[in-house]
Design a protein around this motif. Structure first.
Motif, mmCIF file in Angstrom:
data_model
loop_
_atom_site.group_PDB
_atom_site.id
_atom_site.type_symbol
_atom_site.label_atom_id
_atom_site.label_comp_id
_atom_site.label_asym_id
_atom_site.label_seq_id
_atom_site.Cartn_x
_atom_site.Cartn_y
_atom_site.Cartn_z
ATOM 1 N N VAL A 1 0.990 -1.176 0.165
ATOM 2 C CA VAL A 1 0.059 0.054 -0.048
ATOM 3 C C VAL A 1 1.065 1.147 0.210
ATOM 4 C CG1 VAL A 1 -1.763 1.276 1.238
ATOM 5 C CG2 VAL A 1 -1.819 -1.282 1.295
ATOM 6 N N ALA A 2 1.979 1.042 0.832
ATOM 7 C CA ALA A 2 2.930 2.422 0.692
ATOM 8 C C ALA A 2 3.760 2.497 -0.640
ATOM 9 C CB ALA A 2 3.820 2.247 2.027
ATOM 10 N N ALA A 3 3.957 1.497 -1.128
ATOM 11 C CA ALA A 3 4.634 1.669 -2.616
ATOM 12 C C ALA A 3 3.609 2.269 -3.606
ATOM 13 C CB ALA A 3 4.928 0.063 -2.784
ATOM 14 N N ASP A 4 2.143 1.735 -3.590
ATOM 15 C CA ASP A 4 1.486 2.495 -4.472
ATOM 16 C C ASP A 4 1.079 3.766 -4.356
ATOM 17 O OD1 ASP A 4 0.889 -0.272 -5.261
ATOM 18 O OD2 ASP A 4 -0.989 -0.682 -4.261
ATOM 19 N N HIS A 5 1.110 4.262 -2.943
ATOM 20 C CA HIS A 5 1.250 5.632 -2.810
ATOM 21 C C HIS A 5 2.294 6.192 -2.811
ATOM 22 C CE1 HIS A 5 -2.903 4.205 -1.637
ATOM 23 N NE2 HIS A 5 -3.211 5.258 -1.973
ATOM 24 N N ASP A 6 3.653 5.802 -2.929
ATOM 25 C CA ASP A 6 4.921 6.385 -2.641
ATOM 26 C C ASP A 6 4.957 7.047 -1.559
ATOM 27 O OD1 ASP A 6 7.533 7.145 -3.758
ATOM 28 O OD2 ASP A 6 6.807 9.013 -4.645
ATOM 29 N N VAL A 7 4.877 6.267 -0.361
ATOM 30 C CA VAL A 7 4.969 6.770 1.103
ATOM 31 C C VAL A 7 5.877 5.608 1.773
ATOM 32 C CG1 VAL A 7 3.783 6.941 3.345
ATOM 33 C CG2 VAL A 7 2.733 7.976 1.243
ATOM 34 N N THR A 8 6.762 6.278 2.402
ATOM 35 C CA THR A 8 7.701 5.551 3.157
ATOM 36 C C THR A 8 7.335 5.279 4.682
ATOM 37 O OG1 THR A 8 9.739 5.941 1.795
ATOM 38 C CG2 THR A 8 10.328 5.113 3.962
ATOM 39 N N LEU A 9 7.273 4.037 5.156
ATOM 40 C CA LEU A 9 6.976 3.738 6.432
ATOM 41 C C LEU A 9 8.016 3.663 7.288
ATOM 42 C CD1 LEU A 9 4.263 0.718 5.894
ATOM 43 C CD2 LEU A 9 3.857 2.970 5.901
ATOM 44 N N ALA A 10 8.283 4.407 8.185
ATOM 45 C CA ALA A 10 9.455 4.465 8.956
ATOM 46 C C ALA A 10 8.983 4.042 10.410
ATOM 47 C CB ALA A 10 9.837 5.800 9.300
ATOM 48 N N ILE A 11 10.021 2.960 10.876
ATOM 49 C CA ILE A 11 9.953 2.679 12.209
ATOM 50 C C ILE A 11 10.704 3.134 13.107
ATOM 51 C CG2 ILE A 11 9.518 0.065 13.457
ATOM 52 C CD1 ILE A 11 7.955 0.362 10.806
ATOM 53 N N GLU A 12 10.568 3.390 14.201
ATOM 54 C CA GLU A 12 11.441 4.291 15.290
ATOM 55 C C GLU A 12 11.850 3.287 16.531
ATOM 56 O OE1 GLU A 12 11.828 8.067 17.819
ATOM 57 O OE2 GLU A 12 9.953 7.656 16.797
ATOM 58 N N PRO A 13 12.796 2.806 16.728
ATOM 59 C CA PRO A 13 13.365 2.166 17.923
ATOM 60 C C PRO A 13 13.470 3.534 18.933
ATOM 61 C CG PRO A 13 15.292 2.533 16.369
ATOM 62 C CD PRO A 13 14.070 2.927 15.767
ATOM 63 N N MET A 14 12.850 3.015 20.140
ATOM 64 C CA MET A 14 12.821 4.035 21.285
ATOM 65 C C MET A 14 13.290 3.411 22.657
ATOM 66 S SD MET A 14 8.995 5.427 20.503
ATOM 67 C CE MET A 14 9.050 6.942 21.544
ATOM 68 N N LEU A 15 13.804 4.201 23.429
ATOM 69 C CA LEU A 15 14.345 3.578 24.765
ATOM 70 C C LEU A 15 12.944 2.971 25.475
ATOM 71 C CD1 LEU A 15 16.177 6.775 26.046
ATOM 72 C CD2 LEU A 15 17.314 4.779 25.284
ATOM 73 N N ALA A 16 13.568 1.559 26.071
ATOM 74 C CA ALA A 16 12.612 0.925 26.600
ATOM 75 C C ALA A 16 11.989 1.731 27.806
ATOM 76 C CB ALA A 16 13.109 -0.493 27.129
ATOM 77 N N GLU A 17 12.687 2.159 28.541
ATOM 78 C CA GLU A 17 12.226 3.123 29.991
ATOM 79 C C GLU A 17 11.229 3.822 29.533
ATOM 80 O OE1 GLU A 17 15.224 2.565 28.857
ATOM 81 O OE2 GLU A 17 16.633 1.941 30.419
ATOM 82 N N CYS A 18 10.862 4.617 28.497
ATOM 83 C CA CYS A 18 9.933 5.449 28.070
ATOM 84 C C CYS A 18 9.016 5.386 26.916
ATOM 85 C CB CYS A 18 10.893 6.934 28.105
ATOM 86 S SG CYS A 18 11.902 7.116 26.792
ATOM 87 N N SER A 19 9.015 4.084 26.446
ATOM 88 C CA SER A 19 8.135 3.753 25.343
ATOM 89 C C SER A 19 7.598 2.433 25.436
ATOM 90 C CB SER A 19 9.088 3.698 24.090
ATOM 91 O OG SER A 19 9.919 2.546 24.217
ATOM 92 N N ALA A 20 7.230 1.779 26.642
ATOM 93 C CA ALA A 20 6.589 0.527 26.654
ATOM 94 C C ALA A 20 5.413 0.338 25.885
ATOM 95 C CB ALA A 20 6.512 -0.009 28.024
ATOM 96 N N ASP A 21 4.435 1.343 25.929
ATOM 97 C CA ASP A 21 3.226 1.288 25.584
ATOM 98 C C ASP A 21 3.062 1.741 23.747
ATOM 99 O OD1 ASP A 21 3.989 4.085 26.252
ATOM 100 O OD2 ASP A 21 1.865 4.922 26.627
ATOM 101 N N LEU A 22 4.172 2.220 23.623
ATOM 102 C CA LEU A 22 4.288 2.653 22.132
ATOM 103 C C LEU A 22 5.158 1.910 20.999
ATOM 104 C CD1 LEU A 22 5.595 6.461 22.453
ATOM 105 C CD2 LEU A 22 3.577 5.718 22.166
ATOM 106 N N THR A 23 5.945 1.054 21.644
ATOM 107 C CA THR A 23 6.666 0.105 20.655
ATOM 108 C C THR A 23 7.274 -1.006 21.374
ATOM 109 O OG1 THR A 23 8.166 -0.227 18.987
ATOM 110 C CG2 THR A 23 8.905 1.681 20.752
ATOM 111 N N MET A 24 7.524 -2.196 20.793
ATOM 112 C CA MET A 24 8.307 -3.225 21.538
ATOM 113 C C MET A 24 9.657 -3.364 20.673
ATOM 114 S SD MET A 24 6.258 -6.186 19.779
ATOM 115 C CE MET A 24 7.688 -7.369 20.194
#
Length: 214
Positions: A60-83
Motif C-alpha cells: 500500500v505504501a509503495a502504491d502511494h509512494d509513501v515510506t513507512l518509518a519504524i522508530e526504535p525507542m528507549l524501553a524506559e519511556c516507550s513500553a506502550d508505544l513500541t516493542m
C-alpha cells in the motif's frame, strides 16, 4: 498492531492504510509507525503480528509512494508505544519486510544514551549515526540532560548532555539528505514558552550547520 490499545490487528492495519492515503494526499512521503507495546502476547508472537501488519502495509505504501518509518525507542519511556528498543532489532524487522518503502527513524534522544544509561561519547555517537544513515527515512532531533525515567525528558537543542553535534555530523558525513524533525517534550518543555524553545533550538541547529557540520 499488538492490540495493546484494545484494537484488533485488522482494525489497526485499516487505520494505518488510511494514514498512508492521507500522507499521499497532503502530500508528504514519510509516515512514522509505532508498533504498539508487547501487551499480553509473548515477545515472539507480538513480533509476528507486527511483521504481518507491515507485510500488508508495504505494498500500500509503495502504491502511494509513501515510506513507512519504524522508530526504535528507549524501553524506559516507550513500553506502550513500541516493542522495538534497539537499532539492531528494528533493522532486523525492516530487513524482514524487504521493501524500499519500509525504513528507520533515527531519534537522537533515543540513540544518544548508551546501554548503561549515560550519554554516549562523541566518537561512538558519530560512528553509530554514520553507520545507519543510509537506512534512515527521517531523523528526529532531541536533546536531554537528566537521567531518563518513565517519560521522555527533553530540552532545547544544544542545552543537554547528549552528543548531538556528533550525531548530526555522522549522519551528514554518511550522505543523509532527508528531513530533520524537531521533537520537544517533557517537563522542562511543558513549563517553557513553546515558541521560544523552538526559536532557540532552530538557532542552535542553524549555527551548528553554519559552523561547518556539513
Amino acid at each position: 498492531f499488538t492490540a495493546s490499545d484494545g484494537r484488533s490487528l485488522a482494525d489497526s492495519v485499516a487505520d494505518a492504510v488510511e494514514a498512508v492515503r492521507l500522507c499521499a494526499q497532503l502530500p508528504t512521503r514519510c509516515l512514522v509507525v509505532y508498533t504498539g507495546g508487547r501487551g499480553l502476547h509473548t515477545h515472539s508472537h507480538a513480533r509476528r503480528l507486527v511483521r504481518e501488519a507491515l507485510m500488508q502495509l508495504a505494498p500500500v505504501a509503495a502504491d502511494h509512494d509513501v515510506t513507512l518509518a519504524i522508530e526504535p525507542m528507549l524501553a524506559e519511556c516507550s513500553a506502550d508505544l513500541t516493542m522495538f528498543h534497539t537499532l539492531e532489532e528494528t533493522a532486523e524487522l525492516v530487513a524482514a519486510i524487504s521493501s524500499p518503502h519500509v525504513k528507520l527513524v533515527l531519534d537522537t534522544y533515543h540513540l544518544g544514551f548508551g546501554a548503561d544509561g549515560a550519554p554516549r561519547d562523541a566518537e561512538s555517537a558519530y560512528q553509530l549515526c554514520a553507520a545507519w544513515a543510509a537506512q534512515a527515512a527521517m531523523v528526529h532531533l532531541g536533546d536531554g540532560r537528566r537521567p531518563r525515567g518513565g517519560e521522555q525528558d527533553r530540552c532545547v537543542l544544544g542545552e543537554g548532555e547528549l552528543p548531538l553535534e556528533s550525531m548530526i555530523r555522522g549522519l551528514l558525513s554518511a550522505g543523509y539528505d532527508g528531513y530533520f524533525d524537531l521533537e520537544l517534550m517533557g517537563v522542562e518543555i511543558e513549563l517553557s514558552d513553546y515558541h521560544e524553545i523552538i526559536r532557540r533550538s532552530k538557532q542552535w541547529f542553524e549555527a551548528m550547520i553554519g559552523a561547518g557540520a556539513m
